[in-house]
Design an enzyme around this catalytic site. Sequence first.
Site, PDB file in Angstrom:
ATOM      1  N   ASN A  27       4.740 -85.347   9.195  1.00 19.32           N
ATOM      2  CA  ASN A  27       4.700 -84.786   7.857  1.00 19.32           C
ATOM      3  C   ASN A  27       3.863 -84.240   8.098  1.00 19.32           C
ATOM      4  O   ASN A  27       2.644 -84.555   7.322  1.00 19.32           O
ATOM      5  CB  ASN A  27       5.193 -86.390   7.325  1.00 19.32           C
ATOM      6  CG  ASN A  27       5.333 -86.026   5.908  1.00 19.32           C
ATOM      7  OD1 ASN A  27       4.938 -85.492   5.036  1.00 19.32           O
ATOM      8  ND2 ASN A  27       5.310 -87.391   5.120  1.00 19.32           N
ATOM      9  N   ARG A  58       9.719 -83.124   8.375  1.00 17.72           N
ATOM     10  CA  ARG A  58       9.440 -83.859   7.061  1.00 17.72           C
ATOM     11  C   ARG A  58      10.380 -82.408   6.195  1.00 17.72           C
ATOM     12  O   ARG A  58       9.135 -81.566   6.591  1.00 17.72           O
ATOM     13  CB  ARG A  58       8.701 -85.389   6.492  1.00 17.72           C
ATOM     14  CG  ARG A  58       9.089 -84.892   4.926  1.00 17.72           C
ATOM     15  CD  ARG A  58       8.245 -85.187   4.005  1.00 17.72           C
ATOM     16  NE  ARG A  58       8.479 -85.680   2.669  1.00 17.72           N
ATOM     17  CZ  ARG A  58       7.905 -86.643   1.860  1.00 17.72           C
ATOM     18  NH1 ARG A  58       7.027 -87.298   2.530  1.00 17.72           N
ATOM     19  NH2 ARG A  58       8.545 -86.910   1.180  1.00 17.72           N
ATOM     20  N   HIS A 111      11.762 -86.440  -2.836  1.00 13.86           N
ATOM     21  CA  HIS A 111      11.819 -87.451  -2.642  1.00 13.86           C
ATOM     22  C   HIS A 111      12.822 -88.337  -1.632  1.00 13.86           C
ATOM     23  O   HIS A 111      13.245 -89.056  -1.263  1.00 13.86           O
ATOM     24  CB  HIS A 111      10.767 -89.030  -4.090  1.00 13.86           C
ATOM     25  CG  HIS A 111       9.646 -88.941  -3.762  1.00 13.86           C
ATOM     26  ND1 HIS A 111       9.663 -88.983  -4.979  1.00 13.86           N
ATOM     27  CD2 HIS A 111       8.446 -88.438  -3.076  1.00 13.86           C
ATOM     28  CE1 HIS A 111       7.927 -88.448  -5.643  1.00 13.86           C
ATOM     29  NE2 HIS A 111       7.843 -88.545  -4.038  1.00 13.86           N
ATOM     30  N   ARG A 153       0.002 -84.343 -11.282  1.00 14.09           N
ATOM     31  CA  ARG A 153       1.038 -83.494 -12.023  1.00 14.09           C
ATOM     32  C   ARG A 153       1.641 -83.919 -13.131  1.00 14.09           C
ATOM     33  O   ARG A 153       1.442 -85.228 -13.592  1.00 14.09           O
ATOM     34  CB  ARG A 153       2.037 -83.832 -10.719  1.00 14.09           C
ATOM     35  CG  ARG A 153       1.752 -82.943  -9.074  1.00 14.09           C
ATOM     36  CD  ARG A 153       3.573 -82.584  -8.466  1.00 14.09           C
ATOM     37  NE  ARG A 153       2.242 -83.569  -7.800  1.00 14.09           N
ATOM     38  CZ  ARG A 153       3.083 -84.320  -6.848  1.00 14.09           C
ATOM     39  NH1 ARG A 153       4.852 -84.242  -6.956  1.00 14.09           N
ATOM     40  NH2 ARG A 153       2.950 -84.845  -5.527  1.00 14.09           N
ATOM     41  N   GLU A 158       9.263 -93.306   5.006  1.00 15.42           N
ATOM     42  CA  GLU A 158      10.117 -92.205   4.836  1.00 15.42           C
ATOM     43  C   GLU A 158      10.464 -91.906   6.396  1.00 15.42           C
ATOM     44  O   GLU A 158      11.687 -91.294   6.927  1.00 15.42           O
ATOM     45  CB  GLU A 158       9.192 -91.266   3.719  1.00 15.42           C
ATOM     46  CG  GLU A 158       9.543 -91.529   3.025  1.00 15.42           C
ATOM     47  CD  GLU A 158       8.588 -91.392   1.578  1.00 15.42           C
ATOM     48  OE1 GLU A 158       7.516 -91.593   1.538  1.00 15.42           O
ATOM     49  OE2 GLU A 158       8.751 -89.879   0.561  1.00 15.42           O
TER      50      GLU A 158
END
Length: 397
Positions: free
Chosen positions: A9, A92, A180, A240, A378
Amino acid sequence: MSDGILVINAGSSSSKFSVYINRQNGDLDLTCKGQIEGIGVDPTFVAKAPDGTILGEHRWHAHVDRTNLLSYLLGWIELHLGSAELKAAGHRVVHGGRHYSAPALVNELVLEVLENLVPLAPLHQPHNLAPIRSMAKLHPGLPQIACFDTAFHRSNGFLATAFALPRWLLDEGVQRYGFHGLSYEFIAYRMRQIAPGPAAGKVVVCHLGSGASMCAIDNGRSVASTMGFTALDGLPMGTRTGQLDAGVLLYLLQEKHMSADEIQRLLYHQSGLLGMSGISNDMRLLMSSGDPHAKEAVDFFIYRIGRELGSLAAAMGGLDAVVFTAGIGEHSAELRARVLRENAWLGLAVDNDANTRGEGCISPAGAVCSAWVIPTDEELMIAMHTRDVLKARAAAE
Ligand code: AMP
């Protein structure tokens, strides 16, 4: 001999990795995980066993390029795996565009398609693709599988993905993609195991970490999500903005004369919980702070979760269960309790003891809409995809 699967990742200045052993029966056992940080400056490497014991550490005192860092990692993994052999790498990749609704075995053509998507995710896609290119040089025979954050949402229909923009913009791919996806896919998979009843119904999953989003999942399929064209939309996040009237951008451009780079920095790195509180992007700190702006930031985060819950329930025409996951969702009992209490009109309720304990069902028996805490993984989802692509490839040979 057992097979090793490497999961990568990769981000802008750090790369996380995990190594799994793919057992004969298809089980995946995590053998180590770690990261390389400080890429571009003086990098550091650390690898840990699943119980947190440090298995390997290294520090470089000069700039080392990504290919050499990957070469070091591959050498370390080879020693670590011993008699097991590395059989594939799963990566990923943030953007699979309109094309990919499932993981892809990477070849030159696939890489070209993914590179064409860089303008849609300029902050992430190049860093995701760099180790794939390096790996192809260092270990040309190793199958590499790209697993996309957007793929799980490809089941979203036109209405859930469109913007009311002129057709020429929609036609060139300006639409909602959602992100996601690997986390949501993992939660849908785990839910089928631990709560098959609710998993077959209408579920909203709240992925609340430093990046935060929510997804409506109807019988295991993504129907709509809060993130859009980029990972900026929807909930406010650590730094964000989340949802923002596009008119604010015009104001920043026309009245504040800000450049595109300045606006990008503002929206991605200086806003959200950090911007609103003026204190921190760390939810723990904000929840324990007595500062009124910290309280406002937390209240706003919870308010926006409620607004999106209503919206996603409407997109599915009902709501049977809510799931909390990721850093804040998994660890903040206080935040979960507030979300459940403040949205009681949807049939949500909290069992305080279960909520304090954490994992599993946290709503009282008989609640109209059940509530759950399910830790996401993940990396394991990427390892599962990688294993499955290898299996399908072997079956086709
Ligand atoms: P993630 O991106 O999923 O690793 O989540 C990271 C975020 O989880 C951090 O920004 C923390 O603010 C938040 N977090 C972790 N533990 C807690 C906790 N006990 N209470 C509230 N927030 C937490």
